[in-house]
Design a protein around this motif. Structure first.
Motif, PDB file in Angstrom:
ATOM      1  N   GLU A 384       0.858  -1.184   0.000  1.00 14.03           N
ATOM      2  CA  GLU A 384       0.000   0.000   0.000  1.00 14.03           C
ATOM      3  C   GLU A 384       0.894   1.234   0.000  1.00 14.03           C
ATOM      4  OE1 GLU A 384       0.746  -0.788   4.344  1.00 14.03           O
ATOM      5  OE2 GLU A 384       0.535  -1.935   2.513  1.00 14.03           O
ATOM      6  N   THR A 412      -3.698   6.601  -4.111  1.00 12.85           N
ATOM      7  CA  THR A 412      -4.305   5.626  -5.022  1.00 12.85           C
ATOM      8  C   THR A 412      -3.923   5.871  -6.480  1.00 12.85           C
ATOM      9  OG1 THR A 412      -6.235   7.024  -4.880  1.00 12.85           O
ATOM     10  CG2 THR A 412      -6.310   4.934  -3.682  1.00 12.85           C
ATOM     11  N   GLY A 416      -6.549   6.527 -10.201  1.00  8.73           N
ATOM     12  CA  GLY A 416      -7.394   5.893  -9.194  1.00  8.73           C
ATOM     13  C   GLY A 416      -7.217   4.397  -9.121  1.00  8.73           C
ATOM     14  N   ASN A 418      -3.859   2.278  -9.883  1.00 10.02           N
ATOM     15  CA  ASN A 418      -2.603   2.117  -9.158  1.00 10.02           C
ATOM     16  C   ASN A 418      -1.578   3.089  -9.719  1.00 10.02           C
ATOM     17  OD1 ASN A 418      -1.861   1.007 -11.546  1.00 10.02           O
ATOM     18  ND2 ASN A 418      -1.880  -1.092 -10.813  1.00 10.02           N
ATOM     19  N   GLU A 498      -5.034   2.421   5.484  1.00 14.09           N
ATOM     20  CA  GLU A 498      -6.436   2.643   5.102  1.00 14.09           C
ATOM     21  C   GLU A 498      -7.261   3.264   6.227  1.00 14.09           C
ATOM     22  OE1 GLU A 498      -4.987  -0.327   4.599  1.00 14.09           O
ATOM     23  OE2 GLU A 498      -4.752  -0.284   2.427  1.00 14.09           O
TER      24      GLU A 498
END
Ligand SMILES: NC(=O)C1=CN([C@@H]2O[C@H](COP(=O)(O)OP(=O)(O)OC[C@H]3O[C@@H](n4cnc5c(N)ncnc54)[C@H](OP(=O)(O)O)[C@@H]3O)[C@@H](O)[C@H]2O)C=CC1
Ligand SMILES: O=C1O[C@H](COP(=O)(O)O)[C@@H](O)[C@H](O)[C@H]1O
Length: 501
Positions: A384, A412, A416, A418, A498
């Motif tokens: 992430e 992100t 949107g 990757n 997140e």
């Protein structure tokens, strides 16, 4: 420097049938093409020994870019039509003449303005030979720019790196050499500078008065896979620490450059590497820990220990894990440890940076017997991408209590989905003539000189391997390294990006 955003060029890829070319380079070039970042005036010559026609090579290229294509694959044929193949053993002098003729022809056909990029995606023992031939056989006699992109490893130690550098410098000047460190193409590694230098809240705190320690972890779940032969002579110290880990430390520790240009940024990174305290022979065991994985469970499956991997010596002394404490002897960082940790076959695939701030001078919440958590800034590099700031705030309805909260930002990507692949960005940088995110010779030399002290010591002493189970967090000595300083590794799995609590 002003960069040409869509330069035309002839790109020669040496090692065009190999893993790197197929998995990374072709898909990255394709994405640049698809986004309109490549000029139509580009051509690629793939070079390797096996016999292939242009058509067969183009078919391979199409296969390798399928998964990168987003629009029904309509332009894959057009993209692949720019690819040509030359079967050639790079140790064979005669063949370079044919390669030159092909290059001259394609220069004209695609009107490349005589710009050439030579990408060496081959085993490092060939780097010097190819560079010498490119020069002696006239391939570097160009009307436009010429650039050499060179993969890792850049040498095996300082001495061999110097020899390689001298060899390639006969054909290319330093500013024409683009030494790849793919971590410098990662979105969040590039973001380190922005987080530091574009936020008023961090820079005043970014020093030994407010930072307790910085932890940089890059852990992998994969083992050595098919690379046993290379890895046996490398180990985690040369494979990861000399390049990726030290580059991240340099970006975290450098002074703000006076300008955001290649020379200034590299010059600040070089100063950090110069200030890094040498770990002399008798101090290696105090500051560094090595490990090698034994068998264990990985993703629910039993996996073999390193010594049982393909092409690995059953008595191997090669380390697959390194943890270390680095000290940077300058005004800003005196007394602040930078802990680094990297290993294969660990519990999770994760690269994270944790900046731990010092505790506040006095805990006003002692009456409720609360220990306040230190503030942390976590930079999530992969898988992430994002940033999390760990703070303390009031518990709802109870003003005497503080509770940890996280402010999170998840990156992100522009579309949107990757963020662009590291190689895509690095290839684009190279085409535009931006060498900022490639390593300068001075950085390479200083990193090797730091790492050589450690590897020489390890070579002389037998390790007690294996000393960590596959699927674990590495050897326990790595925890002891921090415990001796009253610290611990922040768990890299629970510092999620997140959640925003
Ligand atoms: N794969 C990866 O993910 C990464 C790779 N790298 C680096 O990239 C480089 C390439 O790695 P990788 O693609 O994995 O290696 P591979 O072994 O998959 O590919 C090697 C390539 O070199 C060609 N080759 C070998 N010998 C000769 C020769 N004498 N003359 C001409 N061509 C030759 C091979 O083709 P043929 O047999 O047809 O000649 C093949 O195309 C290495 O330096 C590696 O360290 C760095 C980071 C990641
Ligand atoms: O350079 C290398 O990096 C990879 C890890 O890269 P990542 O982008 O997946 O973090 C490592 O597996 C490999 O051994 C090393 O050569």
């Amino acid at each position: 420097m002003k960069h040409n955003e869509k330069p035309s060029a002839l790109i020669m890829i040496f090692g065009a049938t190999g893993d790197l070319a197929n998995r990374k380079l072709f898909p990255s070039l394709y994405r640049l093409f698809e986004k309109g970042n490549l000029s139509e005036n580009f051509a690629v010559i793939g070079v390797a020994r096996r016999e292939l026609s242009n058509e067969q090579f183009q078919e391979n290229v199409k296969k390798s870019v399928q998964s990168a294509a987003s629009n029904g694959n309509s332009n894959i044929d057009e993209f692949a039509s720019h690819f040509y193949y030359h079967s050639h053993d790079v140790t064979d002098s005669v063949s370079y003449g044919y390669l030159r003729e092909m290059a001259v022809r394609l220069d004209e056909q695609y009107q490349t303005n005589g710009n050439r990029i030579f990408y060496l995606a081959m085993a490092p023992e060939f780097f010097g030979t190819i560079a010498t031939h490119l020069n002696e056989d006239g391939l570097t006699d160009v009307k436009g720019f010429k650039r050499l992109v060179i993969e890792k490893p850049f040498g095996h130690d300082l001495q061999s790196a110097k020899e390689l550098n001298n060899q390639i410098r006969t054909a290319f000047s330093e500013d024409e050499i683009y030494r790849i460190d793919h971590y410098l193409g990662k979105e969040m590694v590039r973001n380190i500078e922005v987080i530091r230098f574009a936020n008023a809240i961090f820079e005043p705190l970014w020093n030994n008065r407010y930072i307790s320690n910085i932890q940089v972890t890059s852990s992998e779940t994969l083992g050595v896979e098919e690379r046993g032969r290379y890895y046996e002579n490398s180990g985690a110290l040369r494979d990861m620490v000399q390049n990726h880990m030290l580059q991240m430390v340099a970006l975290l520790a450098m002074e703000p450059p006076i300008k955001l240009n290649t020379e200034e940024i590299r010059s600040e990174k070089v100063k950090v590497l110069r200030a890094m305290r040498t770990v002399k022979d008798d101090k290696v065991d105090k500051y560094f820990v090595r490990g090698q994985y034994g068998e264990g469970i990985n993703n629910g499956e039993k996996v073999p220990g390193y010594r049982n991997e393909h092409m690995v010596d059953p008595q191997s002394n090669t380390e697959t894990f390194v943890a270390g404490k680095l000290l940077i002897d300058n005004f800003r960082w005196a007394g602040v440890p930078f802990y680094i940790r990297t290993g294969k076959r660990m519990k999770s695939k994760s690269t994270k940076i944790v900046v731990q701030f010092k505790d506040i001078p006095m805990n006003l919440y002692y009456k409720t017997e609360q220990t306040l958590n230190p503030n942390l800034l976590v930079i999530h590099i992969q898988p992430e991408e994002g940033i999390t700031l760990h703070l303390n705030a009031q518990k709802t309805g109870n003003h005497m209590n503080a509770t940890p909260v996280k402010l999170s930002y998840a990156n992100t990507g522009i579309d949107g989905i990757n963020t662009p692949e590291a190689y895509e960005k690095l290839l684009y940088d190279c085409m535009r003539g931006d060498a900022t995110n490639f390593t300068h010779w001075d950085e390479v030399a200083l990193s090797w000189s730091f790492v050589d002290n450690i590897s020489q010591h390890w070579q002389k002493t037998q390790a007690h391997f294996p000393n960590y189970e596959s699927g674990s967090a590495g050897p326990k000595e790595s925890d002891v390294l921090l415990a001796k300083d009253g610290l611990f590794w922040w768990p890299i799995d629970n510092l999620d990006v997140e959640s925003c609590q």
